[in-house]
Design a protein around this motif. Structure first.
Motif, mmCIF file in Angstrom:
data_model
loop_
_atom_site.group_PDB
_atom_site.id
_atom_site.type_symbol
_atom_site.label_atom_id
_atom_site.label_comp_id
_atom_site.label_asym_id
_atom_site.label_seq_id
_atom_site.Cartn_x
_atom_site.Cartn_y
_atom_site.Cartn_z
ATOM 1 N N LYS A 146 1.960 4.573 -1.613
ATOM 2 C CA LYS A 146 1.501 5.555 -2.594
ATOM 3 C C LYS A 146 2.652 6.184 -3.371
ATOM 4 C CE LYS A 146 -1.762 9.404 -3.036
ATOM 5 N NZ LYS A 146 -2.588 10.410 -2.328
ATOM 6 N N GLU B 196 -7.655 4.614 -1.801
ATOM 7 C CA GLU B 196 -7.237 3.928 -0.579
ATOM 8 C C GLU B 196 -7.943 2.576 -0.460
ATOM 9 O OE1 GLU B 196 -4.879 4.830 1.283
ATOM 10 O OE2 GLU B 196 -4.576 6.932 0.722
ATOM 11 N N PRO B 197 -7.260 1.548 0.080
ATOM 12 C CA PRO B 197 -5.940 1.697 0.711
ATOM 13 C C PRO B 197 -4.749 1.454 -0.210
ATOM 14 C CG PRO B 197 -6.830 -0.464 1.206
ATOM 15 C CD PRO B 197 -7.876 0.233 0.388
ATOM 16 N N ASP B 198 -4.957 0.824 -1.396
ATOM 17 C CA ASP B 198 -3.746 0.393 -2.117
ATOM 18 C C ASP B 198 -3.918 0.261 -3.630
ATOM 19 O OD1 ASP B 198 -5.399 -1.800 -2.229
ATOM 20 O OD2 ASP B 198 -4.001 -3.218 -1.326
ATOM 21 N N ALA C 138 0.822 -1.218 0.000
ATOM 22 C CA ALA C 138 0.000 0.000 0.000
ATOM 23 C C ALA C 138 0.852 1.262 0.000
ATOM 24 C CB ALA C 138 -0.952 -0.006 1.197
#
Length: 420
Positions: free
Chosen positions: A374, A391-393, A372
Motif C-alpha cells: 500500500k 484490499e488486497p492489492d 500488495a
C-alpha cells in the motif's frame, strides 16, 4: 487515434474536447499548496457541482417562506418533485420514464425489490451472484436467503473467474445455469464490478437467466452515470443504484430503482408498501386500500426528502446538457489514453486487471500492485492524487468524463512513475 506520451499531446486532447467546459461546473478539491488535486475517485464519491448549493438553498428559502405550502407553491413544488428527476434518470440508465424512480438508498432498495423478485419455492431457492460482489450485496442476498429459511452456505451460488484470471467469463455463467438453473430463483449481479471495473453484458445475462426460469436483477451502483446500461432493452426484471458516485448527488444521497414495465401491473408480486406508492388521485383519501401507482413509483414508501433530491436535480441538469452518449464517448477516449500511458511505463509492478475491450468496462481502471504494497498508494496520495485502495492489492483509478481531463491522466502517470 495514435496517442503520444507527452504533456503537449494531453493538452491538445483537452483543447479539442467539447466537454472540457464542464470541469468548471464542479468544485475540484485542492492540495495543501493550493493546486487542484488529481481527483480519480468519482467511483466512490462524485464531485460537487457548483450549482448544487443554489439548488438546495432554493428549497431552504421556500421552506422558510412557505412552510407546508411549499408542497404546492414552491418554485419546484415538493409533491411531484421526484417526478422531475425521472426523465433524465431514465435516459441515463436506458429505461422508460415510468420504469424508474429515485427513492431510499441503494441497499434499502435492493431489499425492497428482493421482496418482490426473490420468491424461493420448492427446489428453486438459490441466488446467484458474482464471486467478488460488493460486500453490501453479499450481505443483503445472504440475509434474504436466511429470512426465507435457507442457508447461504448451500443457497448462494457464486460466478467465479477461472484460475489465474481476474474477471469471470459469460461462458462459465452459462455452464452454471445449465447445471443449476432449475435451482436458482434469482440472479443478482453488480452491473459494473466495484473491484475490477468489469462491465457485464446485462442483456446476455438476462437472456441466460430467463431461459432457465430465473428472475434477474442488477446492482448498478458503479454503472449508473458511467456505462450504457440500457436496462429496458436488457429485459432485466429490476435494478437498483446509488446517485452519489458518478451521479454526483452528495455523500449518502438517495438511490434509484428500475422495474421493467412488464411487472408494472402485476398485482400478484408481493411488495412492502407505503403511502407514497399509492394512487396519486386518492392518496390523501387516507382510508382506501392500497392501490399501487403504475410502474416503479408503486414501490415507493415515504414522501421524498427534497434537500437530497435538489442535489440530484443539480447534477442531472448537467448530465442533460452534456448528453450521456457524449459523456460515454469521452469516457472511452479517456480510459484508452490512460491505458496507453500505463502500458508505456517500464517495469511490471502494475497490472491492469480491468478488461481491455472498452465495451466491457466503464471509466474505472483497476491497477493491481505486485506484492500488495500500500506504500505506493500512500505516496501518490501525498503527491496530490485522490484515488482509492481496495484490499488486497488494487488502486482504483476513475477518470470521470464530466470533470476529469486528459492532462489529469498524463500527470497521474508521471506521478506514478516517480513514485515507483
Amino acid at each position: 487515434m495514435q496517442f503520444k506520451n507527452t504533456r503537449e499531446f494531453a493538452l491538445e486532447l483537452d483543447k479539442s474536447d467539447d466537454l472540457s467546459r464542464f470541469r468548471e461546473s464542479f468544485h475540484i478539491p485542492k492540495q495543501k499548496n493550493g493546486e487542484e488535486s488529481i481527483y480519480f475517485c468519482g467511483n466512490s464519491l462524485g464531485l460537487q457541482p457548483k450549482q448544487t448549493k443554489e439548488y438546495i438553498n432554493q428549497e431552504l428559502d421556500d421552506w422558510a417562506t412557505l412552510g407546508v405550502e411549499g408542497h404546492f407553491e414552491a418554485m419546484n413544488p415538493w409533491m411531484p418533485y421526484h417526478e422531475n428527476l425521472a426523465e433524465t434518470t431514465a435516459e441515463i440508465v436506458g429505461a422508460k420514464t415510468h420504469e424508474v424512480v429515485v427513492m431510499n438508498t441503494l441497499t434499502t432498495n435492493l431489499h425492497l425489490l428482493m421482496v418482490s423478485f426473490y420468491q424461493p419455492k420448492g427446489q428453486r431457492r438459490k441466488i446467484l451472484i458474482e464471486a467478488d460482489a460488493f460486500p453490501s450485496d453479499r450481505f443483503a442476498v445472504a440475509s434474504q436467503i436466511q429470512f426465507h429459511g435457507g442457508d447461504p452456505e448451500t443457497d448462494l451460488i457464486t460466478w467465479k473467474p477461472r484460475e489465474d484470471e481476474h474477471t469471470p467469463r459469460i461462458s462459465d455463467l452459462e455452464e452454471i445455469l445449465n447445471k443449476h438453473g432449475d435451482e436458482i430463483a434469482l440472479i443478482m449481479i453488480g452491473a459494473v464490478n466495484y473491484y475490477t471495473g468489469q462491465f457485464f453484458n446485462l442483456k446476455k445475462i438476462t437472456e441466460l437467466g430467463h431461459k432457465q426460469g430465473c428472475l434477474v436483477g442488477f446492482d448498478c451502483a458503479h454503472g449508473a452515470g458511467n456505462a450504457p446500461l440500457n436496462l429496458h432493452d436488457s429485459g432485466s426484471d429490476f435494478a437498483v443504484w446509488c446517485t452519489y458516485k458518478y451521479l454526483n448527488s452528495g455523500p449518502g444521497s438517495l438511490g434509484g430503482c428500475f422495474v421493467h414495465e412488464r411487472h408494472a401491473q402485476n398485482l400478484d408480486l408481493p411488495r412492502f408498501t407505503g403511502w407514497w406508492g399509492h394512487n396519486k388521485e386518492t392518496r390523501f383519501g387516507m382510508r382506501d386500500d392500497f392501490d399501487p401507482i403504475y410502474g416503479a413509483e408503486g414501490w415507493q414508501l415515504s414522501n421524498p426528502p427534497i434537500l437530497s433530491m435538489a442535489a440530484i436535480k443539480s447534477s442531472l441538469d448537467i448530465f442533460k446538457e452534456a448528453g450521456f452518449e457524449n459523456l460515454r464517448a469521452k469516457s472511452i477516449h479517456l480510459t484508452s489514453y490512460l491505458e496507453y500511458l500505463l502500458h508505456e511505463m517500464e517495469g511490471d509492478r502494475i497490472e491492469i486487471i480491468t478488461p481491455t475491450e472498452t465495451k466491457d468496462r466503464g471509466c474505472q481502471l483497476s491497477l493491481a500492485v505486485k506484492d500488495a504494497d500500500k506504500s505506493l498508494f500512500e505516496t501518490i496520495t501525498e503527491k496530490g492524487v485522490i484515488a482509492d485502495w481496495r484490499e488486497p492489492d488494487v488502486i482504483r483509478i476513475a477518470p470521470v468524463p464530466l470533470y476529469n481531463s486528459f492532462l489529469d491522466c498524463y500527470k497521474f502517470v508521471e506521478i506514478l512513475k516517480e513514485s515507483m
